[in-house]
Design an enzyme around this catalytic site. Structure first.
Site, PDB file in Angstrom:
ATOM      1  N   ARG A 170    -118.052   4.662  21.827  1.00 20.01           N
ATOM      2  CA  ARG A 170    -118.038   4.918  20.383  1.00 20.01           C
ATOM      3  C   ARG A 170    -116.613   4.973  19.880  1.00 20.01           C
ATOM      4  O   ARG A 170    -115.748   5.583  20.511  1.00 20.01           O
ATOM      5  CB  ARG A 170    -118.678   6.278  20.070  1.00 20.01           C
ATOM      6  N   THR A 198    -115.253   5.970  13.494  1.00 21.10           N
ATOM      7  CA  THR A 198    -116.475   5.453  12.842  1.00 21.10           C
ATOM      8  C   THR A 198    -117.751   5.798  13.604  1.00 21.10           C
ATOM      9  O   THR A 198    -118.851   5.673  13.057  1.00 21.10           O
ATOM     10  CB  THR A 198    -116.411   3.916  12.738  1.00 21.10           C
ATOM     11  N   ASP A 231    -118.727  16.701  24.159  1.00 22.19           N
ATOM     12  CA  ASP A 231    -118.544  15.329  24.649  1.00 22.19           C
ATOM     13  C   ASP A 231    -118.915  15.284  26.125  1.00 22.19           C
ATOM     14  O   ASP A 231    -118.181  15.801  26.979  1.00 22.19           O
ATOM     15  CB  ASP A 231    -117.095  14.882  24.435  1.00 22.19           C
ATOM     16  N   ASP A 236    -116.350  13.610  28.589  1.00 19.88           N
ATOM     17  CA  ASP A 236    -115.154  14.440  28.788  1.00 19.88           C
ATOM     18  C   ASP A 236    -115.459  15.631  29.688  1.00 19.88           C
ATOM     19  O   ASP A 236    -114.670  15.988  30.570  1.00 19.88           O
ATOM     20  CB  ASP A 236    -114.612  14.937  27.442  1.00 19.88           C
TER      21      ASP A 236
END
Ligand code: PRP
Ligand code: URA
Length: 205
Positions: free
Chosen positions: A102, A106, A197, A200
């Site tokens: 991603r 955006t 996330d 991450d």
């Protein structure tokens, strides 16, 4: 399409530990694998089987073998967390990889890698822990269908209603399995309450 929320007390317990922001990457990886066992067991509940003979130490008796070839396709990076537990349970599956990322501003998914096995005649299970806007999952299904995949299941750890809606409208024939249907997306297109996330937290980046 059908949405299946895997609703097991132990799965819910593991998901809660995954959500906890204090959970460190090493523990996070273990928990993600544990939760994947629950998800893949449910996602393959209706897999075709055949009767085989098995010789126990006492007698020859009928047994069962999964008769449906399976292809598992993790979406990089985060989907890698879900691959090994599936291979643990079903070592004979074939594996393909889709790289999707991603854009940070955006939230649009960009495809950067695609390596798929022959998919014709196989049940295809796409694994990606987060189904947020649904942009990544939609692109993944498009690529799988373009490669001949027909019987497709999407497996996620957490899904947002927005992503479910996107996938449902685009592909009514794709089933979704998740451990948590969350509330909504925030202004950055992160799932709320979510777990942050996933990539991450998985890789400590
Ligand atoms: C995350 C996640 C999904 C995607 C979901 O990956 O693993 O692939 O976001 O969001 P969407 O439904 O809005 O498309 P990310 O793009 O952050 O890449 P990563 O796995 O490499 O961290
Ligand atoms: N990707 C993630 O890793 N987490 C989210 O909440 C949304 C997309």
């Amino acid at each position: 399409m059908a949405l299946h929320v895997v609703n097991h007390p132990v799965a819910a317990h593991i998901l809660t530990l995954l959500r906890n922001k204090a959970t460190e990457p090493a523990r996070f990886r273990t928990l993600a694998a544990q939760l994947t066992y629950f998800l893949i067991i449910e996602a393959t509940r209706h897999a075709a089987t055949e009767v085989v003979s098995v010789e126990t130490p006492l007698i020859l008796c009928p047994g069962v073998r999964v008769a449906e070839p399976l292809a598992v396709i993790p979406i990089l990076r985060a989907g890698l967390a879900m691959l090994q537990p599936i291979l643990d349970l079903m070592p004979d599956v074939c594996v393909g990889y889709l790289g999707l990322e991603r854009d940070e501003t955006t939230a649009q998914a960009r495809s950067y890698y695609c390596k798929l096995p022959v998919l014709v005649g196989k049940r295809v299970v796409i694994v990606d822990p987060m189904l947020a806007t649904g942009g990544s999952a939609k692109k993944a299904v498009e690529q799988v269908k373009a490669a001949g995949g027909k019987n497709i299941t999407m497996v996620s750890v957490v899904a947002a209603p927005e992503g479910v809606q996107v996938l449902e409208s685009a592909f009514p024939d794709v089933d979704i399995y998740t451990a948590g249907l969350d509330s909504h997306l925030d202004e950055h297109k992160y799932i709320v309450p979510g777990l942050g996330d996933f990539g991450d937290r998985l890789f400590g980046t």
